[in-house]
Scaffold this motif. Structure first.
Motif: not given
Length: 225
Positions: A132-148, A178-190
């Motif tokens: 998809y010519e993306g990045s690790a950051l895009i993929y991590g945001s998709h997967q809800g990988a907060v720490e990474i 899915d709007g859950s806490e990991p995604y909320q955290t990622i959106v805030k961090k971004l």
């Protein structure tokens, strides 16, 4: 007994040629095949890898699946082997046949320790990865990988890279999350890091529009701030 003596003598000759270096090492390098590298990786044989590297043979050869030794070790979660291979000269930035790097593998396998090691070993967090010519950051945001995701932001990964679907990390988190806490955290961090909330998808929808449409009120509030 003769076989034992022959093996000892052969080992001594190899050691002597490696010490001499130059064309002697080059000649020895030709004696190692790609299979030798992967056999050593499979057996976790550090000494064999040392000898292969000292002879000047490449540790970046690919197996039939298109994986390098580092990729194989990363998928296995063998941090010591990844570290040893890179120390011997293997390239941490090489990807597999589907353009997935070690950071992508760390996200897929939920292994933040692998991501931290890869960053410490000098992997480039700005690489364009995946089909998809993306990045690790895009993929991590998709997967809800907060720490990474946090590591990648800290390492200077591009916040607003757009993949071939037309999505940034913020869009990926709001469209596929899915709007859950990991995604909320990622959106805030971004957002706190300065990601552009005004980059729309190809239909003109902003991250906040996707959050509203999905009823993710906590994320809407974060994007309104």
């Amino acid at each position: 007994m003769p076989n034992t003596v022959s093996k000892v003598l052969a080992g001594a000759v190899v050691a002597a040629l490696l010490t001499l270096g130059g064309p002697y090492s080059s000649a020895l390098a030709q004696n190692y095949s790609e299979q030798d590298v992967f056999s050593a990786v499979e057996a976790n044989d550090m000494k064999a890898l040392d000898q292969i590297a000292k002879a000047g043979a490449s540790l970046d050869a690919r197996n039939s699946s298109g994986d390098t030794a580092v990729i194989v070790a990363a998928r296995r979660g063998d941090l010591e082997l990844v570290k040893h291979l890179v120390k011997l000269g293997a390239d941490i930035n090489l990807m597999d046949a589907k353009k997935r790097d070690v950071l992508n593998i760390a996200i897929t396998t939920s292994n933040p320790e692998l991501a931290r090691l890869a960053l410490d070993l000098g992997i480039d967090p700005s690489m364009v990865t995946s089909v998809y010519e993306g990045s690790a950051l895009i993929y991590g945001s998709h997967q809800g990988a907060v720490e990474i995701v946090s590591m990648l932001i800290e390492a200077g990964a591009p916040l607003d890279h757009v993949n071939n679907l037309g999505w940034t990390a913020l869009l990926e988190a709001t469209i596929l999350g899915d709007g859950s806490e990991p995604y909320q955290t990622i959106v805030k961090k971004l957002g706190d890091a300065g990601a552009d909330k005004t980059i729309a998808d190809r239909n003109g929808a902003l991250p906040i529009d996707h959050a509203r449409n999905k009823g993710h009120t906590a994320i809407v509030q974060l994007l309104e701030d």
